[in-house]
Design a protein around this motif. Structure first.
Motif, PDB file in Angstrom:
ATOM      1  N   ALA A  37      24.844 -68.017 -24.619  1.00  0.00           N
ATOM      2  CA  ALA A  37      24.195 -68.788 -25.731  1.00  0.00           C
ATOM      3  C   ALA A  37      24.662 -68.765 -27.050  1.00  0.00           C
ATOM      4  O   ALA A  37      24.580 -69.695 -27.955  1.00  0.00           O
ATOM      5  CB  ALA A  37      22.673 -68.223 -25.731  1.00  0.00           C
ATOM      6  N   GLN A  38      25.218 -67.714 -27.452  1.00  0.00           N
ATOM      7  CA  GLN A  38      26.044 -67.516 -28.594  1.00  0.00           C
ATOM      8  C   GLN A  38      27.515 -67.975 -28.577  1.00  0.00           C
ATOM      9  O   GLN A  38      27.940 -68.458 -29.928  1.00  0.00           O
ATOM     10  CB  GLN A  38      26.102 -66.123 -29.147  1.00  0.00           C
ATOM     11  N   HIS A  39      28.055 -67.790 -27.511  1.00  0.00           N
ATOM     12  CA  HIS A  39      29.582 -68.252 -27.384  1.00  0.00           C
ATOM     13  C   HIS A  39      29.560 -69.319 -26.375  1.00  0.00           C
ATOM     14  O   HIS A  39      30.249 -68.502 -25.266  1.00  0.00           O
ATOM     15  CB  HIS A  39      30.386 -67.015 -27.276  1.00  0.00           C
ATOM     16  N   ASN A  40      29.330 -70.438 -26.671  1.00  0.00           N
ATOM     17  CA  ASN A  40      29.311 -71.237 -25.308  1.00  0.00           C
ATOM     18  C   ASN A  40      30.620 -71.251 -24.622  1.00  0.00           C
ATOM     19  O   ASN A  40      31.727 -71.450 -24.965  1.00  0.00           O
ATOM     20  CB  ASN A  40      28.919 -72.754 -25.826  1.00  0.00           C
ATOM     21  N   GLY A  41      30.257 -71.047 -23.212  1.00  0.00           N
ATOM     22  CA  GLY A  41      31.445 -71.068 -22.149  1.00  0.00           C
ATOM     23  C   GLY A  41      32.129 -69.712 -21.774  1.00  0.00           C
ATOM     24  O   GLY A  41      32.849 -69.771 -20.675  1.00  0.00           O
ATOM     25  N   LEU A  42      31.461 -68.866 -22.438  1.00  0.00           N
ATOM     26  CA  LEU A  42      32.091 -67.447 -22.063  1.00  0.00           C
ATOM     27  C   LEU A  42      31.724 -66.976 -20.707  1.00  0.00           C
ATOM     28  O   LEU A  42      32.648 -66.488 -19.937  1.00  0.00           O
ATOM     29  CB  LEU A  42      31.457 -66.572 -23.213  1.00  0.00           C
ATOM     30  N   LYS A  43      30.609 -67.419 -20.230  1.00  0.00           N
ATOM     31  CA  LYS A  43      29.971 -67.138 -19.024  1.00  0.00           C
ATOM     32  C   LYS A  43      30.841 -67.657 -17.798  1.00  0.00           C
ATOM     33  O   LYS A  43      31.089 -66.865 -16.857  1.00  0.00           O
ATOM     34  CB  LYS A  43      28.706 -67.725 -18.987  1.00  0.00           C
ATOM     35  N   GLY A  44      31.405 -68.717 -17.983  1.00  0.00           N
ATOM     36  CA  GLY A  44      32.213 -69.561 -16.775  1.00  0.00           C
ATOM     37  C   GLY A  44      33.795 -68.740 -16.690  1.00  0.00           C
ATOM     38  O   GLY A  44      34.188 -68.836 -15.859  1.00  0.00           O
ATOM     39  N   ARG A  45      33.815 -67.989 -17.947  1.00  0.00           N
ATOM     40  CA  ARG A  45      35.522 -67.001 -17.676  1.00  0.00           C
ATOM     41  C   ARG A  45      34.979 -65.765 -16.866  1.00  0.00           C
ATOM     42  O   ARG A  45      35.844 -64.956 -16.619  1.00  0.00           O
ATOM     43  CB  ARG A  45      35.754 -66.806 -18.830  1.00  0.00           C
ATOM     44  N   LEU A  46      33.785 -65.436 -16.912  1.00  0.00           N
ATOM     45  CA  LEU A  46      33.194 -63.978 -16.260  1.00  0.00           C
ATOM     46  C   LEU A  46      32.424 -64.200 -14.764  1.00  0.00           C
ATOM     47  O   LEU A  46      32.531 -63.146 -14.241  1.00  0.00           O
ATOM     48  CB  LEU A  46      32.133 -63.529 -17.380  1.00  0.00           C
ATOM     49  N   ILE A  47      31.759 -65.112 -14.776  1.00  0.00           N
ATOM     50  CA  ILE A  47      31.211 -65.298 -13.465  1.00  0.00           C
ATOM     51  C   ILE A  47      31.745 -66.683 -12.678  1.00  0.00           C
ATOM     52  O   ILE A  47      31.797 -67.650 -13.358  1.00  0.00           O
ATOM     53  CB  ILE A  47      29.504 -65.433 -13.685  1.00  0.00           C
ATOM     54  N   THR A  48      31.750 -66.587 -11.381  1.00  0.00           N
ATOM     55  CA  THR A  48      32.060 -67.751 -10.581  1.00  0.00           C
ATOM     56  C   THR A  48      31.110 -68.599 -10.521  1.00  0.00           C
ATOM     57  O   THR A  48      30.125 -68.383 -10.641  1.00  0.00           O
ATOM     58  CB  THR A  48      32.689 -67.088  -9.110  1.00  0.00           C
ATOM     59  N   PRO A  49      31.548 -69.848  -9.988  1.00  0.00           N
ATOM     60  CA  PRO A  49      30.583 -70.922  -9.863  1.00  0.00           C
ATOM     61  C   PRO A  49      29.577 -70.373  -8.583  1.00  0.00           C
ATOM     62  O   PRO A  49      28.292 -70.753  -8.835  1.00  0.00           O
ATOM     63  CB  PRO A  49      31.081 -72.002  -9.229  1.00  0.00           C
TER      64      PRO A  49
END
Lengths: 104, 143
Positions: A37-49
Protein backbone atom coordinates in the motif's frame (compact mmCIF):
# COMPACT_ATOMS: atom_id res chain seq x y z
CA UNK A 1 6.96 1.28 16.83
CA UNK A 2 6.73 -0.62 13.61
CA UNK A 3 8.36 -3.49 11.77
CA UNK A 4 11.66 -2.49 10.17
CA UNK A 5 12.14 -3.95 6.70
CA UNK A 6 15.50 -4.05 4.90
CA UNK A 7 15.07 -3.89 1.15
CA UNK A 8 17.65 -5.25 -1.34
CA UNK A 9 19.03 -3.10 -4.16
CA UNK A 10 16.91 -4.79 -6.80
CA UNK A 11 13.66 -3.79 -5.05
CA UNK A 12 14.60 -0.25 -4.10
CA UNK A 13 12.98 1.09 -7.25
CA UNK A 14 9.72 0.44 -5.35
CA UNK A 15 10.82 2.28 -2.21
CA UNK A 16 12.18 5.44 -3.78
CA UNK A 17 15.68 4.13 -3.23
CA UNK A 18 15.21 3.54 0.50
CA UNK A 19 17.23 0.70 1.99
CA UNK A 20 15.09 0.46 5.13
CA UNK A 21 11.34 1.03 5.27
CA UNK A 22 8.74 0.50 7.99
CA UNK A 23 5.50 -1.37 7.90
CA UNK A 24 2.97 -3.03 10.14
CA UNK A 25 1.01 -6.25 10.31
CA UNK A 26 0.44 -9.29 12.45
CA UNK A 27 1.73 -11.78 9.91
CA UNK A 28 4.22 -11.57 7.07
CA UNK A 29 1.27 -11.61 4.68
CA UNK A 30 -0.32 -8.61 6.44
CA UNK A 31 3.00 -6.81 6.53
CA UNK A 32 3.50 -7.31 2.78
CA UNK A 33 -0.01 -5.92 2.10
CA UNK A 34 0.83 -2.92 4.26
CA UNK A 35 4.15 -2.42 2.44
CA UNK A 36 2.47 -2.74 -0.95
CA UNK A 37 0.00 0.00 0.00
CA UNK A 38 2.97 2.31 0.63
CA UNK A 39 5.20 1.02 -2.17
CA UNK A 40 2.95 -0.04 -5.01
CA UNK A 41 4.10 -3.17 -6.82
CA UNK A 42 6.38 -4.55 -4.15
CA UNK A 43 3.98 -7.39 -3.32
CA UNK A 44 4.20 -8.77 -6.86
CA UNK A 45 7.94 -9.20 -6.43
CA UNK A 46 7.53 -11.14 -3.18
CA UNK A 47 4.43 -13.25 -3.75
CA UNK A 48 3.53 -15.35 -6.80
CA UNK A 49 0.20 -15.00 -8.62
CA UNK A 50 -0.72 -18.29 -6.93
CA UNK A 51 -0.22 -16.69 -3.53
CA UNK A 52 3.03 -18.34 -2.40
CA UNK A 53 6.36 -16.81 -1.52
CA UNK A 54 8.47 -16.11 -4.59
CA UNK A 55 11.49 -18.35 -5.18
CA UNK A 56 13.51 -15.30 -6.19
CA UNK A 57 13.64 -13.80 -2.71
CA UNK A 58 14.54 -14.93 0.77
CA UNK A 59 12.68 -13.25 3.61
CA UNK A 60 13.89 -13.39 7.19
CA UNK A 61 12.16 -12.34 10.41
CA UNK A 62 14.72 -11.56 13.10
CA UNK A 63 17.37 -13.53 11.19
CA UNK A 64 15.26 -16.66 10.72
CA UNK A 65 14.21 -17.78 7.23
CA UNK A 66 10.41 -17.39 7.10
CA UNK A 67 10.15 -20.72 5.29
CA UNK A 68 10.87 -22.21 8.73
CA UNK A 69 8.41 -19.88 10.50
CA UNK A 70 5.21 -20.59 8.60
CA UNK A 71 6.05 -18.66 5.42
CA UNK A 72 3.40 -16.00 4.77
CA UNK A 73 1.69 -16.86 8.05
CA UNK A 74 4.86 -16.14 10.02
CA UNK A 75 3.91 -13.84 12.91
CA UNK A 76 5.46 -10.37 13.08
CA UNK A 77 5.15 -7.66 15.68
CA UNK A 78 6.30 -4.12 16.38
CA UNK A 79 10.04 -4.01 16.86
CA UNK A 80 10.73 -7.00 14.65
CA UNK A 81 13.30 -6.72 11.92
CA UNK A 82 12.53 -8.20 8.50
CA UNK A 83 15.25 -8.66 5.87
CA UNK A 84 14.60 -9.33 2.21
CA UNK A 85 17.47 -10.70 0.09
CA UNK A 86 17.52 -11.82 -3.52
CA UNK A 87 17.79 -15.62 -3.59
CA UNK A 88 21.05 -16.55 -5.29
CA UNK A 89 20.48 -19.60 -7.45
CA UNK A 90 20.76 -20.84 -11.00
CA UNK A 91 22.66 -23.42 -12.92
CA UNK A 92 22.79 -25.24 -16.19
CA UNK A 93 19.43 -26.94 -15.66
CA UNK A 94 16.48 -25.55 -17.62
CA UNK A 95 14.24 -23.22 -15.66
CA UNK A 96 11.14 -25.45 -15.75
CA UNK A 97 13.14 -28.39 -14.47
CA UNK A 98 14.74 -26.25 -11.76
CA UNK A 99 11.33 -24.97 -10.68
CA UNK A 100 10.03 -28.55 -10.51
CA UNK A 101 13.05 -29.59 -8.47
CA UNK A 102 12.33 -26.80 -6.02
CA UNK A 103 8.70 -27.87 -5.77
CA UNK A 104 7.27 -24.65 -7.18
CA UNK B 1 31.35 -6.10 -25.00
CA UNK B 2 31.05 -2.98 -22.91
CA UNK B 3 32.13 -3.38 -19.31
CA UNK B 4 35.13 -5.02 -17.79
CA UNK B 5 35.70 -7.10 -14.70
CA UNK B 6 39.12 -6.47 -13.18
CA UNK B 7 40.02 -9.29 -10.82
CA UNK B 8 43.17 -10.51 -9.14
CA UNK B 9 44.70 -13.72 -10.46
CA UNK B 10 44.85 -15.19 -6.93
CA UNK B 11 41.07 -14.81 -6.62
CA UNK B 12 40.54 -16.36 -10.05
CA UNK B 13 42.72 -19.28 -8.95
CA UNK B 14 40.69 -19.69 -5.76
CA UNK B 15 37.41 -19.69 -7.74
CA UNK B 16 38.76 -22.24 -10.22
CA UNK B 17 40.09 -24.44 -7.39
CA UNK B 18 36.66 -24.33 -5.72
CA UNK B 19 34.93 -25.26 -8.99
CA UNK B 20 37.37 -28.14 -9.56
CA UNK B 21 36.96 -29.37 -5.98
CA UNK B 22 33.17 -29.57 -6.26
CA UNK B 23 33.09 -30.92 -9.81
CA UNK B 24 30.87 -32.61 -11.06
CA UNK B 25 28.51 -30.67 -8.77
CA UNK B 26 28.16 -26.96 -9.44
CA UNK B 27 30.15 -24.70 -7.14
CA UNK B 28 29.09 -21.19 -6.16
CA UNK B 29 30.29 -18.22 -4.20
CA UNK B 30 30.84 -14.51 -3.86
CA UNK B 31 33.73 -12.10 -4.07
CA UNK B 32 33.04 -9.10 -1.87
CA UNK B 33 34.64 -5.72 -2.34
CA UNK B 34 34.41 -2.24 -0.85
CA UNK B 35 31.06 -0.67 -1.71
CA UNK B 36 31.29 1.42 -4.85
CA UNK B 37 34.82 0.25 -5.73
CA UNK B 38 33.82 -2.39 -8.32
CA UNK B 39 36.93 -4.25 -7.13
CA UNK B 40 36.49 -7.83 -5.87
CA UNK B 41 38.84 -8.36 -2.92
CA UNK B 42 37.46 -11.01 -0.55
CA UNK B 43 36.65 -14.50 -1.85
CA UNK B 44 33.88 -16.37 -0.04
CA UNK B 45 33.17 -19.93 -1.20
CA UNK B 46 29.53 -20.71 -0.49
CA UNK B 47 27.83 -24.08 -0.03
CA UNK B 48 25.71 -25.24 -2.91
CA UNK B 49 22.64 -26.18 -0.87
CA UNK B 50 21.23 -28.01 -3.92
CA UNK B 51 24.36 -30.20 -4.26
CA UNK B 52 23.50 -30.74 -7.89
CA UNK B 53 25.35 -31.13 -11.17
CA UNK B 54 22.86 -28.81 -12.87
CA UNK B 55 21.64 -26.41 -10.21
CA UNK B 56 23.03 -24.27 -7.46
CA UNK B 57 21.43 -22.41 -4.63
CA UNK B 58 22.98 -20.51 -1.74
CA UNK B 59 21.94 -21.79 1.66
CA UNK B 60 19.58 -19.07 2.87
CA UNK B 61 21.04 -18.85 6.37
CA UNK B 62 24.64 -18.79 5.15
CA UNK B 63 23.65 -16.10 2.67
CA UNK B 64 22.08 -13.95 5.40
CA UNK B 65 25.24 -14.25 7.48
CA UNK B 66 27.52 -13.35 4.58
CA UNK B 67 25.33 -10.48 3.32
CA UNK B 68 25.13 -9.08 6.84
CA UNK B 69 28.91 -9.36 7.18
CA UNK B 70 29.38 -7.46 3.92
CA UNK B 71 26.95 -4.80 5.15
CA UNK B 72 28.90 -4.45 8.40
CA UNK B 73 32.19 -4.16 6.46
CA UNK B 74 30.71 -1.63 4.02
CA UNK B 75 31.21 -4.17 1.25
CA UNK B 76 28.97 -5.43 -1.52
CA UNK B 77 28.87 -8.58 -3.65
CA UNK B 78 31.06 -7.44 -6.55
CA UNK B 79 31.19 -10.91 -8.09
CA UNK B 80 28.70 -13.77 -7.85
CA UNK B 81 30.11 -16.89 -9.43
CA UNK B 82 29.11 -20.45 -10.15
CA UNK B 83 30.31 -23.29 -12.30
CA UNK B 84 28.72 -25.18 -15.13
CA UNK B 85 30.22 -28.64 -15.12
CA UNK B 86 29.11 -30.03 -18.48
CA UNK B 87 28.18 -26.98 -20.51
CA UNK B 88 29.70 -23.67 -21.56
CA UNK B 89 30.30 -20.73 -19.22
CA UNK B 90 27.28 -18.78 -20.40
CA UNK B 91 24.23 -17.85 -18.28
CA UNK B 92 21.34 -20.30 -18.61
CA UNK B 93 17.75 -19.15 -18.62
CA UNK B 94 17.62 -20.18 -14.96
CA UNK B 95 20.63 -17.99 -14.19
CA UNK B 96 18.94 -15.04 -15.86
CA UNK B 97 15.62 -15.61 -14.07
CA UNK B 98 17.29 -15.65 -10.67
CA UNK B 99 19.83 -12.87 -11.21
CA UNK B 100 18.93 -10.50 -8.39
CA UNK B 101 22.02 -8.36 -7.93
CA UNK B 102 22.02 -5.82 -10.75
CA UNK B 103 25.32 -4.35 -9.53
CA UNK B 104 27.21 -7.65 -9.54
CA UNK B 105 29.45 -9.24 -12.13
CA UNK B 106 28.10 -12.74 -12.76
CA UNK B 107 31.12 -14.94 -13.33
CA UNK B 108 30.73 -18.39 -14.83
CA UNK B 109 33.41 -21.05 -14.86
CA UNK B 110 33.08 -24.14 -16.99
CA UNK B 111 34.86 -27.24 -15.77
CA UNK B 112 33.69 -29.50 -18.60
CA UNK B 113 37.26 -29.79 -19.90
CA UNK B 114 39.51 -31.51 -17.35
CA UNK B 115 42.62 -29.45 -18.07
CA UNK B 116 41.33 -26.05 -19.22
CA UNK B 117 38.88 -23.66 -17.65
CA UNK B 118 36.60 -21.27 -19.40
CA UNK B 119 35.96 -18.11 -17.32
CA UNK B 120 33.53 -15.48 -18.51
CA UNK B 121 31.80 -12.54 -16.88
CA UNK B 122 28.39 -11.02 -17.48
CA UNK B 123 26.07 -8.30 -16.30
CA UNK B 124 22.50 -9.52 -15.92
CA UNK B 125 20.05 -6.65 -15.50
CA UNK B 126 16.28 -6.94 -16.03
CA UNK B 127 16.73 -10.21 -17.87
CA UNK B 128 19.30 -8.80 -20.29
CA UNK B 129 22.70 -10.53 -20.43
CA UNK B 130 25.74 -8.48 -21.45
CA UNK B 131 29.11 -10.17 -21.65
CA UNK B 132 32.12 -8.18 -20.49
CA UNK B 133 35.86 -8.52 -20.68
CA UNK B 134 37.71 -10.25 -17.83
CA UNK B 135 40.91 -8.42 -16.98
CA UNK B 136 43.03 -10.64 -14.73
CA UNK B 137 45.68 -8.72 -12.83
CA UNK B 138 48.42 -9.79 -10.44
CA UNK B 139 48.74 -9.16 -6.75
CA UNK B 140 46.35 -6.36 -5.94
CA UNK B 141 45.25 -8.26 -2.82
CA UNK B 142 46.02 -11.28 -0.73
CA UNK B 143 43.32 -13.82 -1.54
Amino acid sequence: MAVEVRVPTILRSYTGGAKVVEGSGETLSGLIDNLDAQHNGLKGRLITPEGGLHRFVNIYVNDEDVRFLGALEAPVKDGDSVTILPAVAGGALGFAAAAALLGK
Amino acid sequence: MNGVLTIDSAIVSAIVAHARRDHPDEACGVVAGPAGSDLPTRHIAMDNAARSMTFYEFDSMEQLRVWREMDDNDEEPVVIYHSHTATEAYPSRTDVKFAGEPGAHYVLVSTREPDAEEIRSFRIVDGVVTEEEVNIVDATVDA
